[in-house]
Design a protein around this motif. Structure first.
Motif, mmCIF file in Angstrom:
data_model
loop_
_atom_site.group_PDB
_atom_site.id
_atom_site.type_symbol
_atom_site.label_atom_id
_atom_site.label_comp_id
_atom_site.label_asym_id
_atom_site.label_seq_id
_atom_site.Cartn_x
_atom_site.Cartn_y
_atom_site.Cartn_z
ATOM 1 N N LEU A 4 0.836 -1.201 0.000
ATOM 2 C CA LEU A 4 0.000 0.000 0.000
ATOM 3 C C LEU A 4 0.869 1.249 0.000
ATOM 4 O O LEU A 4 0.598 2.206 -0.724
ATOM 5 C CB LEU A 4 -0.959 0.016 1.191
ATOM 6 C CG LEU A 4 -1.872 1.237 1.278
ATOM 7 C CD1 LEU A 4 -2.702 1.417 0.001
ATOM 8 C CD2 LEU A 4 -2.781 1.131 2.494
ATOM 9 N N ASP A 5 1.942 1.248 0.779
ATOM 10 C CA ASP A 5 2.861 2.390 0.761
ATOM 11 C C ASP A 5 3.471 2.563 -0.625
ATOM 12 O O ASP A 5 3.665 3.690 -1.098
ATOM 13 C CB ASP A 5 3.968 2.210 1.803
ATOM 14 C CG ASP A 5 3.478 2.388 3.217
ATOM 15 O OD1 ASP A 5 2.477 3.099 3.430
ATOM 16 O OD2 ASP A 5 4.096 1.801 4.133
ATOM 17 N N ALA A 14 -1.190 9.841 -0.524
ATOM 18 C CA ALA A 14 -2.403 9.120 -0.136
ATOM 19 C C ALA A 14 -3.639 9.835 -0.662
ATOM 20 O O ALA A 14 -4.600 9.195 -1.101
ATOM 21 C CB ALA A 14 -2.464 8.969 1.385
ATOM 22 N N ARG A 32 -4.196 1.893 5.664
ATOM 23 C CA ARG A 32 -2.769 1.955 5.995
ATOM 24 C C ARG A 32 -2.521 1.746 7.489
ATOM 25 O O ARG A 32 -1.616 1.002 7.873
ATOM 26 C CB ARG A 32 -2.236 3.315 5.571
ATOM 27 C CG ARG A 32 -0.762 3.462 5.661
ATOM 28 C CD ARG A 32 -0.384 4.855 5.211
ATOM 29 N NE ARG A 32 0.993 4.941 4.816
ATOM 30 C CZ ARG A 32 1.578 6.070 4.472
ATOM 31 N NH1 ARG A 32 0.882 7.187 4.442
ATOM 32 N NH2 ARG A 32 2.832 6.094 4.149
ATOM 33 N N GLY A 37 -2.093 -1.998 6.350
ATOM 34 C CA GLY A 37 -1.707 -1.948 4.943
ATOM 35 C C GLY A 37 -2.527 -2.855 4.050
ATOM 36 O O GLY A 37 -2.299 -2.903 2.848
#
Length: 72
Positions: A4-5, A14, A32, A37
């Motif tokens: 996700l990052d 984001a 997150r 995540g």
């Protein structure tokens, strides 16, 4: 860096990822921070199409093979 990052970085932020997915930045923040995540199943393919982060990277529990969910 989790997947996700990586998607957030690919989108630019984001907030930008949220805009690409037509959702709120708060939702992305929850995925997150509260979900560790892990993105919801319904968001895996849209994130892939928006950022290039593969379904396998995002949810290996749902897409166990590296090519699962990718266009043929």
């Amino acid at each position: 860096m989790n997947a996700l990052d990586k998607a957030i970085a690919a989108a630019g932020s984001a907030t930008k990822l949220a805009e690409l997915l037509s959702t709120s930045a708060m939702n992305v923040s929850h995925w997150r921070n509260r979900n560790g995540g892990q993105v919801p199943q319904a968001r895996v393919l849209p994130i892939f199409h928006a950022t290039g982060v593969t379904p396998h990277e995002l949810r290996p529990d749902l897409y166990p093979n590296p090519t699962d969910g990718l266009p043929k």
